[in-house]
Design an enzyme around this catalytic site. Structure first.
Site, PDB file in Angstrom:
ATOM      1  N   GLU A   1     -11.025  -6.357  -5.592  1.00 52.77           N
ATOM      2  CA  GLU A   1     -10.442  -5.367  -6.498  1.00 52.77           C
ATOM      3  C   GLU A   1      -9.370  -6.000  -7.386  1.00 52.77           C
ATOM      4  OE1 GLU A   1      -7.852  -1.203  -6.138  1.00 52.77           O
ATOM      5  OE2 GLU A   1      -9.161  -1.844  -4.492  1.00 52.77           O
TER       6      GLU A   1
ATOM      7  N   THR B   1      -5.647   5.998  -1.203  1.00 55.78           N
ATOM      8  CA  THR B   1      -4.268   6.337  -1.561  1.00 55.78           C
ATOM      9  C   THR B   1      -3.947   7.797  -1.266  1.00 55.78           C
ATOM     10  OG1 THR B   1      -4.327   4.685  -3.313  1.00 55.78           O
ATOM     11  CG2 THR B   1      -2.602   6.358  -3.451  1.00 55.78           C
TER      12      THR B   1
ATOM     13  N   PHE C   1      -4.444  10.201  -6.676  1.00 57.50           N
ATOM     14  CA  PHE C   1      -4.711   9.165  -7.682  1.00 57.50           C
ATOM     15  C   PHE C   1      -6.097   8.540  -7.507  1.00 57.50           C
ATOM     16  CE2 PHE C   1       0.011   8.470  -6.709  1.00 57.50           C
ATOM     17  CZ  PHE C   1       0.415   9.465  -7.578  1.00 57.50           C
TER      18      PHE C   1
ATOM     19  N   HIS D   1       2.698  -4.314 -35.118  1.00 56.92           N
ATOM     20  CA  HIS D   1       2.030  -3.270 -35.899  1.00 56.92           C
ATOM     21  C   HIS D   1       3.044  -2.334 -36.566  1.00 56.92           C
ATOM     22  CE1 HIS D   1      -1.764  -4.477 -34.004  1.00 56.92           C
ATOM     23  NE2 HIS D   1      -2.389  -3.650 -34.822  1.00 56.92           N
TER      24      HIS D   1
ATOM     25  N   GLY E   1      -4.029  -1.040  -7.609  1.00 54.55           N
ATOM     26  CA  GLY E   1      -4.638  -2.142  -6.881  1.00 54.55           C
ATOM     27  C   GLY E   1      -3.654  -3.022  -6.151  1.00 54.55           C
TER      28      GLY E   1
END
Length: 399
Positions: free
Chosen positions: A264, A147, A177, A360, A385
């Site tokens: 991946e 990337t 990244f 929550h 990905g």
């Protein structure tokens, strides 16, 4: 190095502790699941909050994972691996996802299934003999650098170049990244070697070792989630490497990258479903004890049915991942199914986290809350990905 156990206690696969065994998995897979689950409970959960603060997973923890055989699940026994299959990768990813610390999970999974595979698949015999034992042992950690600031899923659009000069290649460009980018020892770097060739035939992959002159980690990146995973921007300026650091054939890097994308994306889907199941389990515990208007939240039909709906969707996502992985393990073409799984599970894990945080209440919004961290971690599952939109285009091409 101790290899992954070949038989075991028959730990239950899938969602909760009481789930039926999935027919996709053998006793060997279940032994691995039990082993990874024990490691998560004893070595990750008690310590990983400190790793979130530090921004990386300690190297000694990765060595422990290597010593247990987690980094060599699908690699040859001659290097210390266990020679298992795609289903074993799913087990590892799912159980690491269940840890609730996805930064730890992705640190390991990039090393095992997104980066070192390029050395295992395309490396020369000399490269494999020199590097694979240390990779499997966790002594050398690997990152994959594809990337760039202007090229993500569009691999053909990368701008980093590698020009041949005698018995060396010279790399120039930048990567963005890059998971494990700060602390890795080895980097599998994609670069264009022939600017006049078709884009799909212009990319090659090179092995660059930490400390190589002209290569530097420009900066560690500050992320929304995956805080215990180190992520970096890399710069290559007149970075000269030996010609034998080419991985595989020149001009074949694009095909290697695209081929491993299937693995991946399967890994990310499995990890996402592990995360989603952990969030549901956590929320079930919470709503059964948290009282509102004089009764546990579990007594509210709307909450029970929402959690039941989410559990149904997670089971569907899990089975989609299992089926895609099984197709791959059997040698079938599974790009459509893998793309479906990545798109569906990447979106679903975010839907699950949103609802679980909602249940929550105010506590879910606090940084001390597990579900708050998990919600931040999940967001990237629809991006990394292969973004959901890219995955859906892959599916559309095959309808």
């Amino acid at each position: 190095m101790s290899a992954v156990a070949k038989s075991g206690s028959g730990a239950k696969s899938g969602s909760g502790e009481g789930q039926r065994r999935s027919p996709y998995f053998t006793e060997e897979h279940e032994a691995l699941r039990d082993q990874v689950r024990r490691f998560v409970e004893t070595e990750i959960k008690p310590h990983a909050l400190a790793w979130e603060e530090a921004g990386s997973v300690p190297r000694e923890v990765l060595r422990k994972m290597g010593a247990l055989g987690f980094f060599g699940i699908r690699y040859p026994a001659e290097y210390g691996g266990s020679e298992m299959d795609t289903m074993a990768t799913v087990v590892l990813a799912e159980e690491l996802g269940r840890s609730t610390f996805s930064g730890v999970a992705i640190t390991a999974l990039v090393h095992t299934d997104m980066a070192s595979v390029h050395i295992a698949n395309a490396g020369s015999q000399a490269q494999r003999d020199r590097l694979m034992p240390d990779i499997i042992a966790g002594e050398k950690i690997v990152a994959v650098a594809v990337t760039e600031p202007d090229a993500g899923s569009d691999v053909k659009g990368i701008r980093t170049t590698a020009r041949r000069e005698g018995d060396t290649y010279v790399l120039d460009g930048a990567k963005m990244f890059i998971t494990n980018g700060v602390h890795a020892d080895l980097y599998c770097v994609a670069a264009k070697t022939d600017l006049s060739a078709k884009p799909s035939q212009s990319v090659s992959i090179f092995l660059v070792e930490k400390g190589t002159p002209g290569f530097k980690v420009s900066r560690a990146l500050d992320k929304h989630g995956w805080r215990s995973s180190d992520t970096a921007e890399l710069v290559f300026e007149d970075c000269r490497i030996p010609a034998e650091n080419l991985l595989g054939q020149e001009g074949r890097g694009f095909y290697a990258i695209m081929s491993n994308f299937q693995n991946e994306r399967t890994v990310i889907g499995a990890m996402a479903m592990g995360e989603a199941q952990a969030a549901i389990d956590l929320t079930l515990d919470y709503v059964r004890t948290r009282k509102a208007f004089g009764a546990p939240l579990w007594d509210k039909q709307v909450i029970r049915q929402k959690l039941a709906t989410l559990a149904s969707k997670v089971e569907a996502g899990r089975q989609l991942v299992y089926h895609a992985a099984w197709l791959d393990a059997q040698g079938f073409e599974a790009t459509r199914e893998v793309s479906m799984a990545k798109a569906y599970c990447g979106e679903l894990v975010n839907e699950v986290m949103y609802a679980c945080l909602q249940f929550h209440g105010g506590m879910g919004y606090m940084r001390e809350s597990t579900i708050e961290r998990m919600t931040r971690d999940a967001r990237v599952q629809a991006i990394g990905g292969g973004a959901t939109e890219v995955m859906l285009e892959e599916v559309a091409k095959r309808l």
